[in-house]
Enzyme design. Sequence first.
Site, PDB file in Angstrom:
ATOM      1  CG  ASP A 154     -66.588  -9.596 -68.105  1.00 33.95           C
ATOM      2  OD1 ASP A 154     -67.232 -10.707 -67.774  1.00 33.95           O
ATOM      3  OD2 ASP A 154     -66.830  -8.842 -68.981  1.00 33.95           O
ATOM      4  CB  SER A 155     -68.394 -12.979 -63.343  1.00 30.98           C
ATOM      5  OG  SER A 155     -67.465 -14.096 -63.406  1.00 30.98           O
ATOM      6  CD  GLU A 173     -73.967 -15.519 -69.035  1.00 34.26           C
ATOM      7  OE1 GLU A 173     -73.009 -15.391 -69.576  1.00 34.26           O
ATOM      8  OE2 GLU A 173     -74.465 -15.134 -67.864  1.00 34.26           O
ATOM      9  CE  LYS A 225     -66.342 -16.094 -71.339  1.00 38.58           C
ATOM     10  NZ  LYS A 225     -67.263 -14.837 -71.290  1.00 38.58           N
ATOM     11  CD  GLU A 246     -70.323 -10.581 -72.364  1.00 35.28           C
ATOM     12  OE1 GLU A 246     -71.188  -9.836 -72.691  1.00 35.28           O
ATOM     13  OE2 GLU A 246     -69.782 -10.559 -71.386  1.00 35.28           O
ATOM     14  CG  ASP A 248     -64.792 -12.915 -69.849  1.00 34.89           C
ATOM     15  OD1 ASP A 248     -64.672 -13.434 -70.892  1.00 34.89           O
ATOM     16  OD2 ASP A 248     -65.311 -12.807 -68.915  1.00 34.89           O
TER      17      ASP A 248
HETATM   18  O1  KIV Z   1     -67.478 -13.434 -66.725  1.00 35.52           O
HETATM   19  C1  KIV Z   1     -67.824 -14.725 -66.423  1.00 35.52           C
HETATM   20  O2  KIV Z   1     -67.758 -15.251 -65.450  1.00 35.52           O
HETATM   21  C2  KIV Z   1     -68.404 -15.289 -67.460  1.00 35.52           C
HETATM   22  C3  KIV Z   1     -69.312 -16.576 -67.394  1.00 35.52           C
HETATM   23  C4  KIV Z   1     -70.786 -16.329 -66.482  1.00 35.52           C
HETATM   24  C5  KIV Z   1     -69.445 -17.539 -68.594  1.00 35.52           C
HETATM   25  O3  KIV Z   1     -68.408 -14.992 -68.725  1.00 35.52           O
END
Ligand code: KIV
Length: 270
Positions: free
Chosen positions: A53-54, A188, A121, A123, A92
């Site tokens: 989600d970056s 992280e 994934k 958090e 994510d």
């Molecule tokens: O969203 C993302 O790119 C991430 C990584 C920084 C681990 O969660």
Amino acid sequence: MTYPILNLSKTLTHLDLLAMKQRGEKISCLTAYDASFSALIDAAGCDVILVGDSLGMVIQGNSTTLPVKIEDMIYHTRCVTKTCKRALVVADLPFMTYDTLENAAKNAARLIQDGGAQMVKLEGAKIEIIEFLVAQGISVCGHLGLLPQFIHQLGGYKVQGKFADAAEKLLADALEIQNAGATMLVLECVPAELAKQITEKLTIPVIGIGAGKCCDGQVLVVYDMLGISTGKRPRFSKNFLTDTNSIESALKNYSIAVKNGKFPTEAHSF
Ligand code: KIV
């Protein structure tokens, strides 16, 4: 420079990643958000592609990941899975899409059914949610340490687990996430020594970002490691394009550096 022999004939599963941990072979991972980068990263020999989600920051231009919607994640995951042949694709679950068991299952299913992801994934130590998803047959990757979806609570992008009580809590959370059935964990921005302890205690692969060289694998945001992100490059990242003249070789050199234990160095660790 030694080049690892790649088996490009099949898609990796979490069992392959587990076997790599058991053999002491490092796992390389990069983020991707589109079909072109996905194909290049896959061909470069990266084992895992994370549709992070970056993308809310590096694609959409937001200052946090919080505005990302499940539709954005599905769209980008679908672009990535169309061209990825070997790497395992993790997507994510964005902010507030796993606030209840029902929402978590519904949104994880969309990433898998509509996006084509193999693993999702999420958090934090959301133990009940992880157990529920695993019971539905969904592969889950945990994420501990610096949690970008908690940025307003954390008060900034800072190293986590620096003090004894926070370090103990991180280790306990990591074990609980594993016990809940997660098959991978991203750590992280935590001190390298703590990441080493967690990696040694866990049987599942631990993928670090700003977590030192002793994790089972490494992940970076692809735009950071190509030096094309706007803003300041995080200390834990490295621009792999400065030593070469093509994106393909920068991606390959990253994967090789992770596998040979040359990246990260102490300069990229806390
Ligand atoms: O969203 C993302 O790119 C991430 C990584 C920084 C681990 O969660």
